[in-house]
Design an enzyme around this catalytic site. Structure first.
Site, PDB file in Angstrom:
ATOM      1  N   GLU A  49       1.232   6.177 -10.495  1.00 38.49           N
ATOM      2  CA  GLU A  49       0.790   5.446  -9.307  1.00 38.49           C
ATOM      3  C   GLU A  49       0.046   6.332  -8.300  1.00 38.49           C
ATOM      4  O   GLU A  49      -0.147   5.949  -7.145  1.00 38.49           O
ATOM      5  CB  GLU A  49       1.990   4.793  -8.636  1.00 38.49           C
ATOM      6  CG  GLU A  49       2.655   3.727  -9.500  1.00 38.49           C
ATOM      7  CD  GLU A  49       3.987   3.283  -8.938  1.00 38.49           C
ATOM      8  OE1 GLU A  49       4.007   2.327  -8.158  1.00 38.49           O
ATOM      9  OE2 GLU A  49       5.007   3.893  -9.294  1.00 38.49           O
ATOM     10  N   SER A  89       4.779  -0.583 -10.132  1.00 38.57           N
ATOM     11  CA  SER A  89       3.463  -1.233 -10.190  1.00 38.57           C
ATOM     12  C   SER A  89       3.211  -1.948 -11.510  1.00 38.57           C
ATOM     13  O   SER A  89       2.069  -2.102 -11.932  1.00 38.57           O
ATOM     14  CB  SER A  89       2.342  -0.223  -9.926  1.00 38.57           C
ATOM     15  OG  SER A  89       2.414   0.260  -8.607  1.00 38.57           O
ATOM     16  N   TYR A 100      -3.518  -4.867  -7.634  1.00 38.78           N
ATOM     17  CA  TYR A 100      -4.387  -3.931  -6.938  1.00 38.78           C
ATOM     18  C   TYR A 100      -5.889  -4.181  -7.085  1.00 38.78           C
ATOM     19  O   TYR A 100      -6.667  -3.654  -6.303  1.00 38.78           O
ATOM     20  CB  TYR A 100      -4.088  -2.498  -7.410  1.00 38.78           C
ATOM     21  CG  TYR A 100      -2.667  -2.083  -7.145  1.00 38.78           C
ATOM     22  CD1 TYR A 100      -2.193  -1.947  -5.844  1.00 38.78           C
ATOM     23  CD2 TYR A 100      -1.789  -1.836  -8.188  1.00 38.78           C
ATOM     24  CE1 TYR A 100      -0.895  -1.565  -5.587  1.00 38.78           C
ATOM     25  CE2 TYR A 100      -0.485  -1.446  -7.947  1.00 38.78           C
ATOM     26  CZ  TYR A 100      -0.037  -1.322  -6.652  1.00 38.78           C
ATOM     27  OH  TYR A 100       1.259  -0.944  -6.408  1.00 38.78           O
ATOM     28  N   ARG A 143      10.826  -3.138  -0.173  1.00 36.86           N
ATOM     29  CA  ARG A 143      10.339  -4.458  -0.562  1.00 36.86           C
ATOM     30  C   ARG A 143      11.132  -4.936  -1.766  1.00 36.86           C
ATOM     31  O   ARG A 143      11.259  -4.212  -2.754  1.00 36.86           O
ATOM     32  CB  ARG A 143       8.848  -4.407  -0.908  1.00 36.86           C
ATOM     33  CG  ARG A 143       8.174  -5.772  -0.900  1.00 36.86           C
ATOM     34  CD  ARG A 143       6.797  -5.744  -1.526  1.00 36.86           C
ATOM     35  NE  ARG A 143       6.902  -5.691  -2.982  1.00 36.86           N
ATOM     36  CZ  ARG A 143       6.335  -4.749  -3.737  1.00 36.86           C
ATOM     37  NH1 ARG A 143       5.646  -3.765  -3.185  1.00 36.86           N
ATOM     38  NH2 ARG A 143       6.475  -4.783  -5.047  1.00 36.86           N
ATOM     39  N   ASP A 167      11.647  -7.742  -4.769  1.00 44.41           N
ATOM     40  CA  ASP A 167      10.960  -8.753  -5.564  1.00 44.41           C
ATOM     41  C   ASP A 167      11.978  -9.689  -6.188  1.00 44.41           C
ATOM     42  O   ASP A 167      13.023  -9.238  -6.694  1.00 44.41           O
ATOM     43  CB  ASP A 167      10.119  -8.089  -6.651  1.00 44.41           C
ATOM     44  CG  ASP A 167       9.025  -7.197  -6.079  1.00 44.41           C
ATOM     45  OD1 ASP A 167       8.596  -7.447  -4.936  1.00 44.41           O
ATOM     46  OD2 ASP A 167       8.594  -6.261  -6.784  1.00 44.41           O
ATOM     47  N   GLU A 209      13.752  -6.352  -8.567  1.00 43.00           N
ATOM     48  CA  GLU A 209      13.773  -4.918  -8.279  1.00 43.00           C
ATOM     49  C   GLU A 209      13.585  -4.671  -6.790  1.00 43.00           C
ATOM     50  O   GLU A 209      13.226  -5.578  -6.033  1.00 43.00           O
ATOM     51  CB  GLU A 209      12.693  -4.176  -9.067  1.00 43.00           C
ATOM     52  CG  GLU A 209      11.279  -4.565  -8.702  1.00 43.00           C
ATOM     53  CD  GLU A 209      10.251  -3.755  -9.480  1.00 43.00           C
ATOM     54  OE1 GLU A 209       9.978  -2.609  -9.057  1.00 43.00           O
ATOM     55  OE2 GLU A 209       9.707  -4.265 -10.475  1.00 43.00           O
ATOM     56  N   ASN A 227      11.611  -1.816  -4.199  1.00 40.73           N
ATOM     57  CA  ASN A 227      10.685  -0.689  -4.040  1.00 40.73           C
ATOM     58  C   ASN A 227      10.998  -0.003  -2.715  1.00 40.73           C
ATOM     59  O   ASN A 227      10.943  -0.642  -1.661  1.00 40.73           O
ATOM     60  CB  ASN A 227       9.246  -1.189  -4.032  1.00 40.73           C
ATOM     61  CG  ASN A 227       8.871  -1.885  -5.324  1.00 40.73           C
ATOM     62  OD1 ASN A 227       8.419  -1.253  -6.266  1.00 40.73           O
ATOM     63  ND2 ASN A 227       9.072  -3.192  -5.389  1.00 40.73           N
ATOM     64  N   GLY A 248       3.664  -0.173  -1.434  1.00 46.45           N
ATOM     65  CA  GLY A 248       2.257   0.090  -1.191  1.00 46.45           C
ATOM     66  C   GLY A 248       1.840  -0.258   0.226  1.00 46.45           C
ATOM     67  O   GLY A 248       2.404  -1.147   0.865  1.00 46.45           O
TER      68      GLY A 248
END
Length: 310
Positions: free
Chosen positions: A25, A153, A219, A258, A260, A273, A275, A279
């Site tokens: 990443e 990602s 992205y 964050r 998900d 998951e 993070n 990002g």
């Protein structure tokens, strides 16, 4: 949201923004880091951009900093390794500590923690070799999504609709050099919930024409749709936000993160998951949720930097 605690930029001292890293990443981290650097600089902070191309210890050698804004995504920056280095150097840093970072980076151990606390997450099967494929299908059925446990990602992930595709997906995920597992495919709506200082921001619903929300959709694609407001009724959104906060607390996640999740076609929520260094690019979700809450990108970055005082 909690009120801003630091009122003057000088109170932060000199801030090193660590970006890049050596994980898959890296490209995204450099974009995130540039945005964070500019946002801090525009607010009068004494800030230095540090591109980590190898050892974090070597990168920090000679850097005079009072604290670190960590925006290195993936292994080496988000998995407890960098956090351990910074702890040893007595450098305050943003985000979660060693334990939470390591746990959250490992999707398998994350699911085990959630399972132990009774939090909902899709069923899974650890694939130790190609020979496990048939047993995996017998346990979980088809379709499946196959994931490397230590990537972010959506790198190395793919959907499998058959035994042959499952073996191919396993081979792809194995290239990441970590545990590989298959997860029961969830049909429903996908959501992401940013958590800042223990409070959830507005929920975002993700929509992509791709097979799933993969690297391209995250992205590069212009076909991904982000819905914020997310379209849920107020009570359901609040439940989802509370679950996201609980999911973070289960892993000792601090500062910002964050989460998900899906709400499947039966109305059941499934955690996917967490993070711990999300990002911060122009396609990123935490800034989008913050904007919906009336928080500018500059204020968001400031508040994240405040977590280095944790």
């Amino acid at each position: 949201m909690k009120p801003t605690q630091i009122k003057q930029s000088g109170q932060f001292g000199r801030v090193a923004v660590l970006m890049g890293g050596t994980a898959a990443e890296r490209e995204i981290s450099l974009i995130s880091g540039a945005a964070v650097f500019q946002a801090l600089k525009s607010q009068g902070l004494d800030v230095e951009a540090v591109d980590v191309t190898g050892s974090a210890i070597d990168a920090l050698n000679g850097v005079k900093a009072d604290r670190v804004f960590n925006i290195i995504h993936g292994r080496g920056g988000e998995d407890g390794v960098l956090q351990g280095v910074l702890e040893a150097m007595h450098l305050p840093y943003t985000g979660s500590g060693v334990l939470a970072s390591a746990l959250s980076m490992d999707k398998l151990r994350t699911k085990l923690c959630w399972q132990g606390l009774g939090l909902p997450t899709p069923k899974w099967f650890l694939l130790k070799s190609e020979n496990d494929a048939q047993a995996c299908i017998e346990k979980l059925g088809l379709p499946l999504i196959v994931k490397p446990a230590l990537e972010g990602s959506s790198i190395g992930m793919s959907k499998a609709n058959s035994l042959t595709e499952l073996i191919e997906a396993y081979r792809l995920a194995m290239q990441s050099g970590c545990d590989v597992y298959a997860e029961a495919w969830v049909s429903g709506n996908e959501y992401t919930i940013a958590v800042l200082n223990g409070e959830a921001l507005p929920v975002i619903r993700l929509e992509t024409p791709n097979v799933f929300y993969d690297f391209e959709a995250k992205y590069r694609a212009n076909t991904t749709r982000y819905h914020c407001p997310c379209g849920l009724d107020a009570e359901t959104e609040q439940r989802l936000q509370a679950l996201a906060v609980s999911a973070c607390e289960a892993l000792a996640v601090e500062g910002w993160a964050r989460v998900d999740a899906f709400i499947d076609n039966f109305g059941q929520t499934q955690l996917i998951e967490v993070n711990t260094v999300p990002g911060m690019t122009d396609h990123s979700l935490v800034p989008m949720a913050a904007k919906q809450a009336g928080i500018s990108f500059e204020e968001l970055v400031w508040r994240i930097l405040e977590t280095s005082y944790g």
